[in-house]
Design a protein around this motif. Structure first.
Motif, PDB file in Angstrom:
ATOM      1  N   LEU A 451      -0.011   3.262  -3.962  1.00 42.76           N
ATOM      2  CA  LEU A 451      -0.584   2.660  -2.780  1.00 42.76           C
ATOM      3  C   LEU A 451      -0.458   3.697  -1.604  1.00 42.76           C
ATOM      4  CD1 LEU A 451       0.923  -1.081  -2.508  1.00 42.76           C
ATOM      5  CD2 LEU A 451      -1.599  -0.398  -3.370  1.00 42.76           C
ATOM      6  N   GLU A 452       0.561   4.469  -1.821  1.00 44.50           N
ATOM      7  CA  GLU A 452       0.692   5.691  -0.757  1.00 44.50           C
ATOM      8  C   GLU A 452      -0.412   6.596  -0.871  1.00 44.50           C
ATOM      9  OE1 GLU A 452       4.496   7.016  -0.846  1.00 44.50           O
ATOM     10  OE2 GLU A 452       5.384   5.150   0.739  1.00 44.50           O
ATOM     11  N   LEU A 453      -0.519   6.930  -2.274  1.00 46.53           N
ATOM     12  CA  LEU A 453      -1.498   7.960  -2.445  1.00 46.53           C
ATOM     13  C   LEU A 453      -3.044   7.486  -2.209  1.00 46.53           C
ATOM     14  CD1 LEU A 453      -0.262   9.288  -5.936  1.00 46.53           C
ATOM     15  CD2 LEU A 453      -0.116  10.731  -3.985  1.00 46.53           C
ATOM     16  N   ALA A 454      -3.189   6.029  -2.073  1.00 48.22           N
ATOM     17  CA  ALA A 454      -4.481   5.580  -1.932  1.00 48.22           C
ATOM     18  C   ALA A 454      -4.689   5.420  -0.655  1.00 48.22           C
ATOM     19  CB  ALA A 454      -4.847   4.315  -2.607  1.00 48.22           C
ATOM     20  N   GLY A 455      -3.714   5.682   0.354  1.00 47.00           N
ATOM     21  CA  GLY A 455      -3.805   5.942   1.813  1.00 47.00           C
ATOM     22  C   GLY A 455      -3.544   4.511   2.396  1.00 47.00           C
ATOM     23  N   TRP A 456      -2.949   3.787   1.728  1.00 46.34           N
ATOM     24  CA  TRP A 456      -2.373   2.388   2.335  1.00 46.34           C
ATOM     25  C   TRP A 456      -1.485   2.556   3.669  1.00 46.34           C
ATOM     26  CZ3 TRP A 456      -4.537  -2.044   2.640  1.00 46.34           C
ATOM     27  CH2 TRP A 456      -5.335  -2.788   1.796  1.00 46.34           C
ATOM     28  N   LYS A 457      -0.431   3.453   3.604  1.00 42.72           N
ATOM     29  CA  LYS A 457       0.400   3.611   4.418  1.00 42.72           C
ATOM     30  C   LYS A 457      -0.311   4.145   5.500  1.00 42.72           C
ATOM     31  CE  LYS A 457       4.822   5.825   5.623  1.00 42.72           C
ATOM     32  NZ  LYS A 457       4.611   6.309   6.721  1.00 42.72           N
ATOM     33  N   ASP A 458      -1.123   5.103   5.424  1.00 48.79           N
ATOM     34  CA  ASP A 458      -1.657   5.542   6.687  1.00 48.79           C
ATOM     35  C   ASP A 458      -2.578   4.548   7.194  1.00 48.79           C
ATOM     36  OD1 ASP A 458      -0.588   8.154   6.341  1.00 48.79           O
ATOM     37  OD2 ASP A 458      -2.258   8.724   5.224  1.00 48.79           O
ATOM     38  N   LEU A 459      -3.342   3.503   6.279  1.00 45.99           N
ATOM     39  CA  LEU A 459      -4.028   2.666   7.005  1.00 45.99           C
ATOM     40  C   LEU A 459      -3.504   1.429   7.780  1.00 45.99           C
ATOM     41  CD1 LEU A 459      -6.827   1.045   6.897  1.00 45.99           C
ATOM     42  CD2 LEU A 459      -6.004  -0.093   4.766  1.00 45.99           C
ATOM     43  N   LEU A 460      -2.153   1.055   7.250  1.00 42.21           N
ATOM     44  CA  LEU A 460      -1.439   0.121   7.846  1.00 42.21           C
ATOM     45  C   LEU A 460      -0.793   0.865   9.190  1.00 42.21           C
ATOM     46  CD1 LEU A 460       0.467  -1.458   4.949  1.00 42.21           C
ATOM     47  CD2 LEU A 460      -1.355  -2.315   6.063  1.00 42.21           C
ATOM     48  N   ASP A 461      -0.410   1.931   9.306  1.00 47.28           N
ATOM     49  CA  ASP A 461       0.132   2.642  10.519  1.00 47.28           C
ATOM     50  C   ASP A 461      -0.899   2.470  11.677  1.00 47.28           C
ATOM     51  OD1 ASP A 461       2.536   2.853   9.427  1.00 47.28           O
ATOM     52  OD2 ASP A 461       2.414   5.095   9.024  1.00 47.28           O
ATOM     53  N   ASP A 462      -2.128   3.012  10.910  1.00 51.21           N
ATOM     54  CA  ASP A 462      -3.163   3.021  11.927  1.00 51.21           C
ATOM     55  C   ASP A 462      -3.634   1.724  12.495  1.00 51.21           C
ATOM     56  OD1 ASP A 462      -5.282   4.512  13.236  1.00 51.21           O
ATOM     57  OD2 ASP A 462      -6.930   3.731  11.931  1.00 51.21           O
ATOM     58  N   LEU A 463      -3.694   0.550  11.772  1.00 53.46           N
ATOM     59  CA  LEU A 463      -3.630  -0.689  12.136  1.00 53.46           C
ATOM     60  C   LEU A 463      -2.811  -1.346  12.991  1.00 53.46           C
ATOM     61  CD1 LEU A 463      -4.854  -2.430   8.681  1.00 53.46           C
ATOM     62  CD2 LEU A 463      -6.406  -1.972  10.779  1.00 53.46           C
ATOM     63  N   LYS A 464      -1.542  -0.734  12.928  1.00 55.79           N
ATOM     64  CA  LYS A 464      -0.450  -0.903  13.945  1.00 55.79           C
ATOM     65  C   LYS A 464      -0.721  -0.574  15.351  1.00 55.79           C
ATOM     66  CE  LYS A 464       3.369  -1.639  10.759  1.00 55.79           C
ATOM     67  NZ  LYS A 464       4.805  -1.197  10.105  1.00 55.79           N
ATOM     68  N   LEU A 465      -1.446   0.940  15.206  1.00 53.23           N
ATOM     69  CA  LEU A 465      -1.509   1.535  16.556  1.00 53.23           C
ATOM     70  C   LEU A 465      -2.691   1.020  17.393  1.00 53.23           C
ATOM     71  CD1 LEU A 465      -1.367   5.253  15.430  1.00 53.23           C
ATOM     72  CD2 LEU A 465       0.272   4.040  17.034  1.00 53.23           C
ATOM     73  N   LYS A 466      -3.774   0.451  16.741  1.00 52.67           N
ATOM     74  CA  LYS A 466      -5.033  -0.190  17.005  1.00 52.67           C
ATOM     75  C   LYS A 466      -4.560  -1.722  17.420  1.00 52.67           C
ATOM     76  CE  LYS A 466      -8.270   2.971  14.862  1.00 52.67           C
ATOM     77  NZ  LYS A 466      -9.463   2.948  13.847  1.00 52.67           N
ATOM     78  N   ASP A 467      -3.759  -2.219  16.637  1.00 56.21           N
ATOM     79  CA  ASP A 467      -3.496  -3.613  17.028  1.00 56.21           C
ATOM     80  C   ASP A 467      -4.844  -4.521  16.679  1.00 56.21           C
ATOM     81  OD1 ASP A 467      -1.506  -5.490  17.555  1.00 56.21           O
ATOM     82  OD2 ASP A 467      -2.008  -5.650  19.609  1.00 56.21           O
ATOM     83  N   LYS A 468      -5.466  -4.143  15.864  1.00 53.50           N
ATOM     84  CA  LYS A 468      -6.666  -5.074  15.338  1.00 53.50           C
ATOM     85  C   LYS A 468      -7.056  -4.591  14.088  1.00 53.50           C
ATOM     86  CE  LYS A 468     -10.504  -3.059  17.704  1.00 53.50           C
ATOM     87  NZ  LYS A 468     -11.680  -3.178  18.545  1.00 53.50           N
ATOM     88  N   PHE A 469      -7.804  -5.581  13.136  1.00 53.60           N
ATOM     89  CA  PHE A 469      -8.258  -5.128  11.856  1.00 53.60           C
ATOM     90  C   PHE A 469      -9.659  -4.785  12.033  1.00 53.60           C
ATOM     91  CE2 PHE A 469     -10.026  -6.511   7.946  1.00 53.60           C
ATOM     92  CZ  PHE A 469      -9.432  -5.729   7.116  1.00 53.60           C
ATOM     93  N   ASP A 470      -9.810  -3.724  11.260  1.00 52.14           N
ATOM     94  CA  ASP A 470     -11.327  -3.198  11.247  1.00 52.14           C
ATOM     95  C   ASP A 470     -11.637  -3.071   9.627  1.00 52.14           C
ATOM     96  OD1 ASP A 470     -13.957  -2.344  11.260  1.00 52.14           O
ATOM     97  OD2 ASP A 470     -13.256  -0.647  12.456  1.00 52.14           O
ATOM     98  N   ILE A 471     -12.542  -4.042   9.127  1.00 53.47           N
ATOM     99  CA  ILE A 471     -12.816  -4.141   7.834  1.00 53.47           C
ATOM    100  C   ILE A 471     -13.361  -2.650   7.290  1.00 53.47           C
ATOM    101  CG2 ILE A 471     -15.436  -4.966   8.072  1.00 53.47           C
ATOM    102  CD1 ILE A 471     -12.728  -5.807   5.260  1.00 53.47           C
ATOM    103  N   LYS A 472     -14.072  -2.052   8.302  1.00 54.52           N
ATOM    104  CA  LYS A 472     -14.567  -0.802   7.745  1.00 54.52           C
ATOM    105  C   LYS A 472     -13.358   0.353   7.586  1.00 54.52           C
ATOM    106  CE  LYS A 472     -18.733  -1.271  10.610  1.00 54.52           C
ATOM    107  NZ  LYS A 472     -19.714  -0.959  11.991  1.00 54.52           N
ATOM    108  N   SER A 473     -12.337   0.186   7.942  1.00 50.32           N
ATOM    109  CA  SER A 473     -11.326   1.068   7.625  1.00 50.32           C
ATOM    110  C   SER A 473     -10.975   0.931   5.989  1.00 50.32           C
ATOM    111  CB  SER A 473     -10.007   0.656   8.156  1.00 50.32           C
ATOM    112  OG  SER A 473     -10.185   0.614   9.881  1.00 50.32           O
ATOM    113  N   ILE A 474     -11.288  -0.256   5.395  1.00 50.19           N
ATOM    114  CA  ILE A 474     -10.996  -0.485   3.695  1.00 50.19           C
ATOM    115  C   ILE A 474     -11.818   0.391   3.083  1.00 50.19           C
ATOM    116  CG2 ILE A 474     -10.479  -1.957   2.158  1.00 50.19           C
ATOM    117  CD1 ILE A 474      -8.615  -2.498   4.065  1.00 50.19           C
ATOM    118  N   LYS A 475     -11.412   1.319   2.306  1.00 52.59           N
ATOM    119  CA  LYS A 475     -12.253   2.387   1.592  1.00 52.59           C
ATOM    120  C   LYS A 475     -11.958   1.770   0.208  1.00 52.59           C
ATOM    121  CE  LYS A 475     -13.096   4.700   5.280  1.00 52.59           C
ATOM    122  NZ  LYS A 475     -14.132   4.525   5.982  1.00 52.59           N
TER     123      LYS A 475
END
Length: 820
Positions: A451-475
């Motif tokens: 999951l980390e290699l697929a970028g999930w950690k970065d994605l979740l960290d980014d979501l925490k910073l933005k404090d909102k979910f953006d479906i476009k962030s899912i690759k």
């Protein structure tokens, strides 16, 4: 951030993991309770799985009838010796106490059965919790949560030994070893952060010691509980001992203090030792447990002392492992000179669990990578599916990581723990239910890496910073990685568990009916089933009443005969009463189940029965119970326990090539004479009951006999289980012209409506004599209430003469002479 805000944040961040653990627990519980219909039968019977769960039920019922006393000696098995308690007591004592409390001191039979049936499912589901925390402290909460999900759906022996109705101590072993590992990992990690040494103890600086010692104490309590739950629990003490030794070497080579290992090891083993010493009896291995724990208490500080001394003398680091090796070799040499038994124990440690001979026929004791005596990867897949292979990848990665850089003590423990379980598992497949925990943790580690290699950690960290979910962030790779976890890590295990949930094991309907028939239609052995039996003094045997008798069957079925039938088996699943040989064909072939069923004549079999009992005036068994499995597939196991398997099966040319088929030695065996031939022509053995017919290989064995030996057996399946009685036999004597062929025969009608002809023949020397086992006049009060019997009197014929003879039950039981 205020303290209250911090606590609120910690709770909210931990809430998803708490929910995840709860869901994992509920999934685990659900999967294990699927086969309700196969456990709680429509007729009200509760079918426990396997063999040993029935003896645990026996223990629980005994405790509740004599609360809170344990049954330390059981006269209701292994007739005519009885047996000391084989199981360690904690599993049954805890279960019985829970039932006693829930039942307000007077639980009903229904409540006892229900709680006993559900108990393993709860223990199996609880493994989710220590697995989560062990993985969390080893890696992080994400690995912990995935580990919890993976162990919840883990298949194989871990699943089958915690399924509804499989009330055995095995799942308690898995739970307690995981708890031990969890607290030890916590202790090691905390020790690395806080530091713990003898100087702190000496100066009474307990502030930093408290959290570390707390975890070591809890690990010690768990180790003590484990030691009281399984007679082979010295195994995990050995695992810990190997780890502490290796960690001593690693820390010394890196110039680190080893004080925490000595202190922690002594605390754990001392607590466990106290618990063992306070327990009056632990199977037959209490002395071994005491020696093992004492050895650790002495060895751990000794290892630290050596490390301190070598450092004080400024000797090179490699002197330390060399010193340990020299001391080990020296200790073995001294043991060889002073104590051969201790030497044998030490040198056999690497094959400690390996079985040979008949022991290899015990399903759970055979090597993991073996199926039908051949190497096979199928058992590995059946126990772990993809997680088995994924865990091997994790081992390689973590091993490489440990080699390249200084590993943390807790991760070193993970590797040692894993390798030791693999070592045990390769010798006996039963340890597969231990490795399921390791496989879950290791596979979860790999899964999170994916999951980390697929970028999930970065994605979740980014979501925490933005404090909102953006479906476009899912690759696409995010989706693919989740699919990998679901389809590769989870689905194979879930699918295998769902398949395995269909089979609960335990006695089939034929055995249930037959053992219940024994209970209702055979004489009371004169022994109270629920009695708290007096333990015989050392060197003495239990004194049975004259009314007592044994029931001879293969050892697999001993607990069913005892617990369902309330009759006393000669052999049982503790591998007692089997007889035969253990190490060499040169040994005496001791009397028991294996020698009885492989006996090559009625006379030889009867001699075995009489040799089983120390009183020459008594036989070891009155009834013999056989099933079609004993007559076919399991027959090899009987011969294997005698270490004499030659010529029971012979090569024969068939349309499919050369095949091994039953030969003369098989058909002459007592098992074949009883089950395949219905005891036709035997003088002192009679069928008294048979179960309904089941599908089996029986007709194939009869067909081979007819084809190779000109037999005329009806090609039909008969009763799946058959019960025979050993009797004196009535003696029918008469006169006939010398040289005449005299035949006695009678048609037997079984309780399922099947008929066969019983007959004997002899050549008259002016007189003739037959010993016959069947009564033609029916059963009598106080004796066997048989429902398989002759349809009329015996018919004696020679020349043109035919005579009829009626035989009473008393004549058969007392060996009376009947003159014609």
């Amino acid at each position: 951030m205020s303290t209250e805000d911090s606590k609120s944040f910690d709770f909210m961040s931990g809430l998803p993991y708490l929910i995840g653990i709860t869901i994992s627990f509920l999934i685990a519980l659900y999967l294990r309770t699927i086969p309700k219909a196969g456990v709680f039968l429509s007729n009200g019977f509760v079918r426990f799985g396997g063999n040993d769960p029935w003896y645990h039920l026996r223990n629980v019922e005994s405790i509740l009838n004599n609360f809170p006393n344990m049954i330390w000696f059981d006269a209701y098995t292994q007739y005519p010796n009885g047996t000391h308690q084989v199981f360690a007591p904690l599993f049954d004592m805890v279960l019985a106490t829970l039932i006693w409390i829930i039942g307000l001191g007077n639980p009903s039979q229904d409540l006892i059965y229900k709680i006993c049936a559900y108990y393993p499912t709860i223990l199996g589901a609880l493994v989710v919790i220590p697995t989560y925390f062990a993985a969390k402290w080893l890696f992080d909460r994400r690995v912990g949560l995935l580990s919890a999900f993976l162990i919840a759906i883990a298949p194989g022996q871990f699943f089958s030994r915690s399924i509804l109705g499989f009330n055995d101590h095995h799942i308690a072993e898995a739970l307690l070893t995981t708890v031990i590992a969890m607290f030890l990992i916590m202790a090691l990690k905390t020790a690395g952060e806080k530091g713990i040494n003898f100087e702190s103890l000496k100066n009474k600086k307990f502030v930093d010691l408290k959290p570390v010692l707390f975890y070591f104490i809890l690990a010690g309590i768990a180790l003590g509980a484990y030691s009281l739950s399984w007679i082979g629990a010295v195994f995990f003490s050995f695992v810990i001992g190997v780890y502490i030794t290796i960690q001593h070497i690693i820390d010394h080579m890196n110039g680190k203090s080893t004080d925490y290992l000595a202190i922690g090891g002594m605390v754990m083993f001392s607590i466990a030792l106290i618990m063992v010493l306070l327990t009056p009896y632990i199977g037959s291995t209490k002395p071994l447990a005491i020696k093992g724990l004492l050895a650790g208490i002495v060895a751990f500080p000794a290892l630290t002392f050596i490390s301190i001394e070598l450092k004080r003398r400024n000797l090179k680091a490699y002197y330390y492992p060399a010193t340990i090796a020299v001391l080990f070799i020296g200790g073995i040499t001294i043991a060889k000179l002073v104590s051969p038994s201790l030497y044998a124990l030490v040198t056999s440690v690497f094959s400690f669990f390996m079985r040979t001979g008949g022991g290899l026929t015990i399903a759970e004791a055979s090597p993991l990578l073996s199926s039908g005596g051949q190497f096979s990867i199928a058992p590995f897949w059946g126990n772990f599916t993809t997680l088995g292979f994924i865990s091997l990848i994790a081992i390689i990665y973590l091993g490489y990581e440990a080699f390249k850089k200084n590993n943390t003590p807790e991760r070193t423990f993970l590797l040692v723990w894993t390798f030791m379980i693999i070592w045990a598992m390769l010798q006996q497949n039963r340890f597969a239910y231990y490795y399921s925990v390791n496989a879950a943790i290791l596979s979860a580690f790999v899964g999170i890496k994916v999951l980390e290699l697929a970028g999930w950690k970065d994605l979740l960290d980014d979501l925490k910073l933005k404090d909102k979910f953006d479906i476009k962030s899912i690759k696409i790779w995010h989706v693919l990685s989740v699919l990998v976890i679901l389809l590769v890590f989870m689905y194979p295990s879930y699918d295998m568990s769902m398949q395995q949930s269909k089979y609960t094991g335990g006695p089939n309907g034929y055995w249930i009916e037959s053992t219940m028939w024994l209970n209702s239609n055979t004489p009371d052995p004169g022994l109270d089933y629920y009695e708290s039996y007096e333990v015989p003094a050392e060197g003495e045997t239990y004194q049975y009443p004259d009314t007592a008798y044994g029931v001879m069957s293969w050892w697999d079925y001993g607990h069913w005969i005892e617990v369902i039938g309330h009759r006393i088996p000669n052999a049982n699943p503790f591998q007692q009463g089997i007889g035969g040989r253990r190490n060499s064909i040169e040994e005496e072939n001791k009397p028991g189940a294996s020698t009885f069923f492989t006996a090559q004549s009625e006379e030889e079999a009867t001699a075995v029965l009489e040799a089983v009992h120390p009183d020459p005036e008594k036989a070891g068994a009155r009834y013999i119970v056989s099933d079609v499995e004993m007559a076919t597939g399991k027959f090899y196991a009987m011969s294997a326990w005698t270490l004499d398997t030659a010529d029971y099966y012979i090569p024969v040319q068939t349309d499919q090539g050369i095949q091994n088929v039953p030969g003369p030695r098989y058909y002459n065996s007592m098992e074949s004479r009883l089950h395949i031939f219905d005891a036709r022509g035997l003088k002192q053995y009679r069928m008294v009951h048979e179960s309904s017919v089941g599908n089996s290989a029986e007709t194939g064995y009869k067909n081979i006999y007819n084809a190779l030996f000109e037999g005329n057996l009806a090609l039909e399946n008969t009763g799946y289980v058959k019960i025979f009685e050993y009797v004196e036999g009535a003696q029918i004597v008469g006169e006939a012209p010398e040289g005449e062929d005299v035949t006695i025969s009678v048609t037997i009608l079984t309780n399922i409506g099947r008929t066969f002809v019983y007959s004997q023949s002899t050549v008259s020397d002016g007189t003739y004599s037959f010993t016959v086992p069947y009564s033609t006049l029916g059963p009598i009060d106080g004796e066997t209430q048989f429902d398989t019997m002759p349809v009329g009197p015996y018919k004696i014929s020679y020349g043109t003469v035919q005579e009829e003879v009626a035989v009473s039950e008393r004549d058969v039981l007392d060996g009376n002479v009947i003159e014609v």
